[in-house]
Design a protein around this motif. Structure first.
Motif, PDB file in Angstrom:
ATOM      1  N   PRO A   1       0.804  -1.222   0.000  1.00 44.26           N
ATOM      2  CA  PRO A   1       0.000   0.000   0.000  1.00 44.26           C
ATOM      3  C   PRO A   1       0.837   1.272   0.000  1.00 44.26           C
TER       4      PRO A   1
ATOM      5  N   THR B   1      -1.013   3.314  -2.855  1.00 43.10           N
ATOM      6  CA  THR B   1      -2.031   4.293  -2.447  1.00 43.10           C
ATOM      7  C   THR B   1      -1.660   5.747  -2.777  1.00 43.10           C
TER       8      THR B   1
ATOM      9  N   ALA C   1      -2.962   6.896  -6.177  1.00 40.39           N
ATOM     10  CA  ALA C   1      -4.398   7.109  -6.397  1.00 40.39           C
ATOM     11  C   ALA C   1      -4.739   8.582  -6.528  1.00 40.39           C
TER      12      ALA C   1
ATOM     13  N   VAL D   1      -5.052  -0.845   0.486  1.00 35.82           N
ATOM     14  CA  VAL D   1      -5.028  -0.616  -0.965  1.00 35.82           C
ATOM     15  C   VAL D   1      -6.444  -0.537  -1.518  1.00 35.82           C
TER      16      VAL D   1
ATOM     17  N   ALA E   1      -8.338   2.557  -0.924  1.00 36.56           N
ATOM     18  CA  ALA E   1      -7.785   3.782  -1.521  1.00 36.56           C
ATOM     19  C   ALA E   1      -8.140   3.931  -2.988  1.00 36.56           C
TER      20      ALA E   1
END
Length: 395
Positions: free
Chosen positions: A115, A119, A122, A156, A159
């Protein structure tokens, strides 16, 4: 799906062309959009086939027919979902180098364990994660390791704006287990390519298991069940990779020898092309003894040839078995922790001709009703097309 199926599809694939009516009307198809697909190392390795790898490769073939050109990115080898430092750096660099607002599909095996890498992206990339199996559901994990992977996966999946699962069961599992918004989790079940009907052998005695030889696939339970019905005239072939867990393979071979089944139950390793087609063609009954399956692609591969199925009642397997249009069930499902139930159903298969006829008729009817891979690609393309603009772009 088998490597042979993927190769046949690749060779037969023809990019979509405008119809005569569209050409006459002057309608020109819109240019393909691009999706960057990040897949695990080994996705093309014939020595280690898996349903997830075959699914990923088939999407690359079929998504262009639904408006998406696929740019493949192979993550560096590194023991996903617990990669080494070099693999982590390679993945981070791959994502950093993608242009802002790019559409990216990540295989969950690569994405869900890191992550801290995924993340932050994103905020500038349109991310979707394809989950073939929740990381913590892998059989044999140390409880602390499973909890850690579970936590990483949750970070993850919470997100990213879209998560894709391979069965309705898996959608429900991810929503409830990770607390995800239901409208962000979508289903794209594997398709099936209809193959010639399997002639089988004598109609009863040839058993086939197609699965990587790993603890999650539970072949040791199949051995125990077959040992309990050694008086019946069965033979069994286990087709699947032998490199994922060498220790388990060694234990399984020892168990087979201990029960005196070496001449009747064979671990033949992975097969593809004509070899795998021949294994299916000779089969009278497909057996699958998994502890966990989000769908069960080997089930529909068997049904696509009219072969009935005997499997454990886990995860998405009941969806894969499904029903024929007339309501008939083309398989038998048994509790996952009961080799005795598996043995009892095998006795029924051998001893009850009416049961065999009913299952074979249902399997052939189910074969004709299976969805193809176009349905999978269409579902996935729709998810990609609905990904929202990134926060930076929307501003």
């Amino acid at each position: 799906m088998t490597d042979a199926t993927v190769e046949r599809a690749r060779l037969a694939y023809v990019p979509a062309q405008p119809t005569a009516a569209e050409q006459h009307a002057g309608i020109i198809p819109m240019p393909l959009r691009t999706v960057h697909f990040v897949m695990p190392a080994g996705v093309d390795d014939p020595a280690a086939p898996s349903g997830g790898n075959a699914y990923d490769r088939r999407l690359c073939l079929d998504l262009p027919g639904f408006g998406w050109q696929v740019t493949r990115h192979i993550a560096a080898a590194g023991g996903w979902p617990r990669p080494d430092r070099a693999a982590r750096e390679t993945l981070a660099r791959t994502l950093r180098e993608l242009p802002d607002d790019a559409t990216v599909l990540l295989d969950g095996l690569v994405a869900c364990g890191v992550p801290e890498i995924v993340t932050p992206q994103a905020e500038r990339l349109r991310l979707a994660v394809l989950v073939h199996l929740p990381l913590g559901d892998e059989t044999g994990l140390d409880p602390r390791a499973a909890a850690d992977l579970d936590s990483r996966e949750r970070a993850v999946l919470r997100a990213v704006p879209a998560v894709v699962a391979t069965s309705d069961w898996a959608v429900r599992r991810l929503v409830s287990h990770h607390g995800l918004a239901p409208d962000r989790v979508h289903v794209a079940p594997p398709g099936a390519d209809i193959a010639p009907l399997a002639p089988g052998t004598d109609g009863v005695s040839r058993l086939l298991c197609v699965a990587a030889v790993t603890p999650r696939k539970g072949q040791h339970r199949l051995v125990e069940a077959l040992a309990a019905v050694r008086d019946l005239p069965w033979t069994c072939e286990c087709v699947g990779g032998l490199v994922h867990d060498p220790a388990y393979v060694a234990q399984l071979r020892e168990l087979i020898a201990r029960h005196g089944l070496t001449d009747r139950l064979r671990l033949t390793g992975p097969r593809s092309g004509a070899g795998l087609d021949a294994a299916y063609a000779a089969a009278d009954l497909m057996v699958l003894t998994s502890y966990a399956e989000t769908y069960g692609m080997a089930v529909t591969e068997a049904l696509a040839r009219g072969i009935p199925v005997l499997a454990t009642d886990v995860g998405g397997v009941p969806e894969a078995v499904g029903r024929a249009p007339d309501g008939g069930v083309p398989g038998i499902l048994v509790p996952p922790e009961d080799p005795g139930a598996l043995a009892a159903e095998l006795r029924g298969w051998f001893g009850e001709p009416d049961v065999r006829r009913r299952l074979k008729a249902a399997a052939r009817a189910r074969r004709a009703a299976l969805d193809g891979w176009a349905a999978t690609a269409r579902s996935l393309a729709a998810v990609l097309g609905r990904l929202p603009e990134t926060p930076g772009r929307a501003a």
